[in-house]
Scaffold this motif. Sequence first.
Motif, PDB file in Angstrom:
ATOM      1  N   GLY A 127       0.785  -1.231   0.000  1.00 34.39           N
ATOM      2  CA  GLY A 127       0.000   0.000   0.000  1.00 34.39           C
ATOM      3  C   GLY A 127       0.816   1.279   0.000  1.00 34.39           C
ATOM      4  O   GLY A 127       0.339   2.313   0.477  1.00 34.39           O
ATOM      5  N   LYS A 128       2.037   1.226  -0.557  1.00 32.52           N
ATOM      6  CA  LYS A 128       2.871   2.430  -0.591  1.00 32.52           C
ATOM      7  C   LYS A 128       2.182   3.568  -1.335  1.00 32.52           C
ATOM      8  O   LYS A 128       2.141   4.709  -0.850  1.00 32.52           O
ATOM      9  N   THR A 129       1.640   3.269  -2.511  1.00 34.13           N
ATOM     10  CA  THR A 129       1.035   4.324  -3.326  1.00 34.13           C
ATOM     11  C   THR A 129      -0.187   4.918  -2.646  1.00 34.13           C
ATOM     12  O   THR A 129      -0.366   6.139  -2.608  1.00 34.13           O
ATOM     13  N   THR A 130      -1.043   4.071  -2.101  1.00 36.45           N
ATOM     14  CA  THR A 130      -2.244   4.558  -1.414  1.00 36.45           C
ATOM     15  C   THR A 130      -1.875   5.498  -0.276  1.00 36.45           C
ATOM     16  O   THR A 130      -2.440   6.588  -0.137  1.00 36.45           O
ATOM     17  N   LEU A 131      -0.908   5.102   0.530  1.00 41.79           N
ATOM     18  CA  LEU A 131      -0.502   5.952   1.648  1.00 41.79           C
ATOM     19  C   LEU A 131       0.170   7.232   1.157  1.00 41.79           C
ATOM     20  O   LEU A 131      -0.075   8.313   1.696  1.00 41.79           O
ATOM     21  N   ALA A 132       1.010   7.117   0.139  1.00 37.71           N
ATOM     22  CA  ALA A 132       1.704   8.307  -0.383  1.00 37.71           C
ATOM     23  C   ALA A 132       0.696   9.341  -0.872  1.00 37.71           C
ATOM     24  O   ALA A 132       0.796  10.535  -0.546  1.00 37.71           O
ATOM     25  N   ALA A 157       8.378   7.601  -7.826  1.00 38.38           N
ATOM     26  CA  ALA A 157       9.668   6.987  -8.097  1.00 38.38           C
ATOM     27  C   ALA A 157       9.536   5.512  -8.458  1.00 38.38           C
ATOM     28  O   ALA A 157      10.530   4.792  -8.495  1.00 38.38           O
ATOM     29  N   ASP A 158       8.308   5.081  -8.713  1.00 34.73           N
ATOM     30  CA  ASP A 158       8.034   3.693  -9.107  1.00 34.73           C
ATOM     31  C   ASP A 158       7.875   3.649 -10.629  1.00 34.73           C
ATOM     32  O   ASP A 158       7.017   4.351 -11.170  1.00 34.73           O
ATOM     33  N   PRO A 159       8.692   2.850 -11.331  1.00 36.98           N
ATOM     34  CA  PRO A 159       8.558   2.779 -12.787  1.00 36.98           C
ATOM     35  C   PRO A 159       7.153   2.406 -13.267  1.00 36.98           C
ATOM     36  O   PRO A 159       6.790   2.707 -14.405  1.00 36.98           O
ATOM     37  N   HIS A 198       6.494  20.238   1.581  1.00 37.93           N
ATOM     38  CA  HIS A 198       6.727  18.812   1.788  1.00 37.93           C
ATOM     39  C   HIS A 198       6.864  18.108   0.447  1.00 37.93           C
ATOM     40  O   HIS A 198       6.149  18.434  -0.509  1.00 37.93           O
ATOM     41  N   ILE A 199       7.757  17.133   0.391  1.00 39.96           N
ATOM     42  CA  ILE A 199       7.877  16.213  -0.738  1.00 39.96           C
ATOM     43  C   ILE A 199       7.486  14.825  -0.233  1.00 39.96           C
ATOM     44  O   ILE A 199       7.974  14.390   0.817  1.00 39.96           O
ATOM     45  N   VAL A 200       6.607  14.146  -0.956  1.00 40.91           N
ATOM     46  CA  VAL A 200       6.240  12.768  -0.621  1.00 40.91           C
ATOM     47  C   VAL A 200       6.694  11.883  -1.777  1.00 40.91           C
ATOM     48  O   VAL A 200       6.326  12.124  -2.935  1.00 40.91           O
ATOM     49  N   ILE A 201       7.517  10.880  -1.477  1.00 40.50           N
ATOM     50  CA  ILE A 201       8.059   9.988  -2.498  1.00 40.50           C
ATOM     51  C   ILE A 201       7.338   8.654  -2.439  1.00 40.50           C
ATOM     52  O   ILE A 201       7.362   7.965  -1.414  1.00 40.50           O
ATOM     53  N   ASP A 202       6.659   8.311  -3.542  1.00 43.40           N
ATOM     54  CA  ASP A 202       6.063   6.980  -3.698  1.00 43.40           C
ATOM     55  C   ASP A 202       7.171   6.075  -4.211  1.00 43.40           C
ATOM     56  O   ASP A 202       7.571   6.144  -5.362  1.00 43.40           O
TER      57      ASP A 202
END
Length: 217
Positions: free
Chosen positions: A13-18, A37-39, A82-86
């Motif tokens: 769930g990285k993308t959902t949280l990001a 940052a996910d291809p 803020h920067i949020v990195i997926d």
Amino acid sequence: MIIALLNQKGGVGKTTLALHIAGELASRGNRVTLVDADPQGSSLDWSQQRAREGLPRLFGTIGLARDTLHREAPELARDADHIVIDGPPRVAGLMRSALLAADLVLIPVQPSPLDGWASAEMLALLTEARIYRPQLTARFALNRCGARTVIARETAETLADHDPPMLATAIGQRVVFADAAQAGRLVREIDRQSLAAREIAALTAEIVGLGIGRAVP
């Protein structure tokens, strides 16, 4: 603050949280940029779906799936609060670059012993990154969690004594997250009073409360 959501295990769930952390930060009046940052580009897909639906832009979203991220993120931070990195999947170069870019690393895990074991390689990379960034902060974030299940409680207890520690706020396994993703929306836009929206708000408040950040040159 530069927040990177990272775990080499997929499906946590990285993308959902990001997306939701970025949206919650933006809702509080912050200038936020989400770096995909996910291809696979799932965050970019969400942003494009949002545009197709004619919805207003909540935060900037850019694709930056390359191992120069740690050199480019500080420049991006000049124009954002803020920067949020997926984060990327199992790509060591991208992962290392995201770690070096971050002030705070969030490691999403699901309530399963396997998720804890699968984080071992992630933690090895974190230890390596701290050689160069000794001030780098990290936290586990329990996601897709059935709060009353035994396995969720056992996972929380296992991580409670872990380094890095776990955030107090857990995010439940809720259908509304999938519905929101398909529509290019956030759960707070569907129902601001929902449990999902309140959990995201509490998680974001906990992150902000850590008081992490860096001076931008």
